[in-house]
Design a protein around this motif. Structure first.
Motif, short mmCIF file in Angstrom:
data_model
loop_
_atom_site.label_atom_id
_atom_site.label_comp_id
_atom_site.label_asym_id
_atom_site.label_seq_id
_atom_site.Cartn_x
_atom_site.Cartn_y
_atom_site.Cartn_z
N GLN A 224 43.48 73.07 56.04
CA GLN A 224 42.07 73.31 57.28
C GLN A 224 41.01 73.48 56.35
O GLN A 224 39.32 73.14 56.64
CB GLN A 224 43.06 74.08 57.86
N ASP A 225 40.82 74.24 55.91
CA ASP A 225 39.96 74.90 54.98
C ASP A 225 39.31 75.45 53.37
O ASP A 225 40.68 75.58 52.84
CB ASP A 225 39.27 76.34 56.03
N VAL A 226 38.15 75.41 53.21
CA VAL A 226 38.28 75.58 51.71
C VAL A 226 37.18 76.62 51.44
O VAL A 226 35.59 76.44 51.78
CB VAL A 226 38.55 74.45 50.47
N TYR A 227 37.49 77.73 51.11
CA TYR A 227 36.25 78.26 50.79
C TYR A 227 36.15 79.45 49.52
O TYR A 227 37.32 79.17 48.38
CB TYR A 227 36.66 79.84 51.52
N THR A 228 34.60 79.53 48.78
CA THR A 228 34.66 79.20 48.08
C THR A 228 33.68 80.41 47.16
O THR A 228 32.38 80.11 48.64
CB THR A 228 34.37 78.38 46.65
N ASN A 229 33.14 80.97 46.03
CA ASN A 229 32.24 81.63 46.14
C ASN A 229 30.86 81.49 45.44
O ASN A 229 29.83 81.80 44.70
CB ASN A 229 32.10 83.22 45.80
N TRP A 230 31.50 79.97 44.97
CA TRP A 230 30.03 79.02 43.49
C TRP A 230 29.27 78.94 44.53
O TRP A 230 28.98 78.13 45.63
CB TRP A 230 31.35 77.65 43.99
N ASP A 231 27.98 78.87 43.79
CA ASP A 231 26.61 79.28 44.60
C ASP A 231 26.61 77.58 44.98
O ASP A 231 25.80 77.59 45.42
CB ASP A 231 25.07 79.85 43.34
N ASP A 232 26.36 77.03 44.41
CA ASP A 232 25.93 75.16 44.62
C ASP A 232 27.22 74.17 45.23
O ASP A 232 27.41 73.60 45.19
CB ASP A 232 26.17 74.76 43.78
N ALA A 233 28.27 75.07 46.02
CA ALA A 233 29.14 74.42 46.00
C ALA A 233 28.97 73.32 47.55
O ALA A 233 28.39 74.01 48.66
CB ALA A 233 30.52 75.47 46.55
N GLU A 234 29.19 71.96 47.67
CA GLU A 234 28.81 72.37 49.00
C GLU A 234 29.84 71.30 49.45
O GLU A 234 30.91 70.38 49.39
CB GLU A 234 27.66 70.38 48.59
N ILE A 235 30.88 72.10 50.58
CA ILE A 235 32.29 72.08 51.10
C ILE A 235 31.73 72.29 52.46
O ILE A 235 30.92 72.93 52.96
CB ILE A 235 32.88 73.44 51.13
N VAL B 152 42.32 78.91 50.08
CA VAL B 152 42.74 77.17 51.17
C VAL B 152 43.28 77.72 51.55
O VAL B 152 44.77 78.22 51.66
CB VAL B 152 43.31 75.99 49.36
N LYS B 153 43.45 77.73 52.72
CA LYS B 153 43.76 77.60 54.07
C LYS B 153 44.80 76.50 54.27
O LYS B 153 43.88 75.33 54.60
CB LYS B 153 43.02 78.64 55.12
N THR B 154 45.74 76.81 54.48
CA THR B 154 46.78 74.58 55.10
C THR B 154 46.98 74.99 56.52
O THR B 154 48.19 75.82 56.94
CB THR B 154 47.56 75.21 53.97
N LEU B 155 47.75 73.99 57.27
CA LEU B 155 48.93 74.02 58.31
C LEU B 155 49.51 72.90 57.97
O LEU B 155 49.05 72.02 58.04
CB LEU B 155 47.90 73.72 59.35
N THR B 156 50.64 72.94 57.74
CA THR B 156 51.19 72.17 57.10
C THR B 156 53.17 72.52 58.03
O THR B 156 53.47 73.27 58.34
CB THR B 156 51.73 71.68 55.69
N ASP B 157 53.33 70.51 57.84
CA ASP B 157 55.07 70.83 57.85
C ASP B 157 56.47 70.45 57.25
O ASP B 157 57.02 70.66 57.27
CB ASP B 157 54.78 69.81 59.61
N ASN B 158 55.24 71.19 55.81
CA ASN B 158 56.44 71.03 54.56
C ASN B 158 55.11 71.61 53.63
O ASN B 158 54.57 71.70 53.08
CB ASN B 158 56.18 69.52 54.35
#
Length: 245
Positions: A234-245, A99-105
């Protein structure tokens, strides 16, 4: 050249409703603030800002909205302190999630990320616990219907600009670059009037995990949905074959 990634991990956003589009615009607005803060408001002298503008246009953000975002970032937005953070963890069935985030908190974001993992029976791990299973690459997707040239034409433009790999799928072309060469390749394609669905530096899994258990699949999807609904993510990455992201 042979392809090696599955389009379950393509990072372009398919805007299905106003809420999804609004979230994408919020994310891009933050990227504009950071890019302007780091390199100034002139895209000609700021390659990172050029990349963000390209991302904004791919998301159908109006030009005047982009311009206002840059102007705001150069003024009052310059005082907003957004910070990048990366979280790594596991979903059900041993799936890996980044999980990649960009936050002020940071405290708020960390709490929300942990909550999302917990609600899907996953858990946040330590830095590096799953990132070794992924490769950081530039990934550019071109829609076949929108591109008027041939696959060979596109491949030559991409490779001449420094791309590492080119593959053809049923309805699109995928171009892979190193993170360092991403901007140069994207700009070469832009100069050649190549329409890009998406162009991002992403995390591509080295291998994919197939999950057969329906309950586990629902829980993984719950984690992903909760994360992607968070404006700080900002982004979510996974190695789940059926992930729809």
């Amino acid at each position: 050249m042979s392809g090696h990634s599955k389009f379950a991990n393509i990072k372009h956003k398919k805007e299905k409703n106003d809420a999804a589009k609004g979230k994408a615009f919020t994310q891009i607005g933050r990227l504009i603030v950071v890019a302007v803060r780091e390199g100034g408001p002139d895209p000609e002298n700021n390659s990172k800002l050029r990349d963000v503008i390209a991302k904004a246009k791919a998301a159908n953000m109006p030009n005047d909205t982009i311009a206002r975002g840059i102007k705001k970032a150069a003024g009052e937005g310059a005082n907003v302190n957004y910070v990048y953070n990366t979280y790594e963890g596991y979903g059900p069935a041993g799936t890996a999630i980044i999980v990649k985030t960009l936050t002020d908190n940071k405290n708020r974001t960390a709490s929300n990320v942990r909550s999302a993992f917990t609600k899907g029976d996953g858990n946040v791990g330590t830095t590096g616990c799953v990132s070794y299973m992924f490769d950081e690459k530039g990934q550019i997707i071109v829609d076949k219907e929108e591109y008027e040239g041939t696959a060979d034409d596109l491949m030559m433009v991409a490779l001449d600009a420094g791309a590492e790999d080119f593959s053809e799928e049923e309805d699109s072309y995928e171009i892979i670059t190193s993170p360092e060469d991403f901007s140069a390749v994207r700009e070469a394609l832009e100069a050649a009037n190549v329409p890009m669905i998406s162009a991002d530096v992403t995390m591509l899994p080295q291998n994919y995990v197939t999950v057969d258990d329906p309950d586990a699949r629902k829980k993984i999807q719950r984690i992903i949905d909760l994360l992607e609904d968070d404006d700080d993510v900002q982004d979510v990455y996974t190695n789940w074959d059926d992930a729809e992201i």
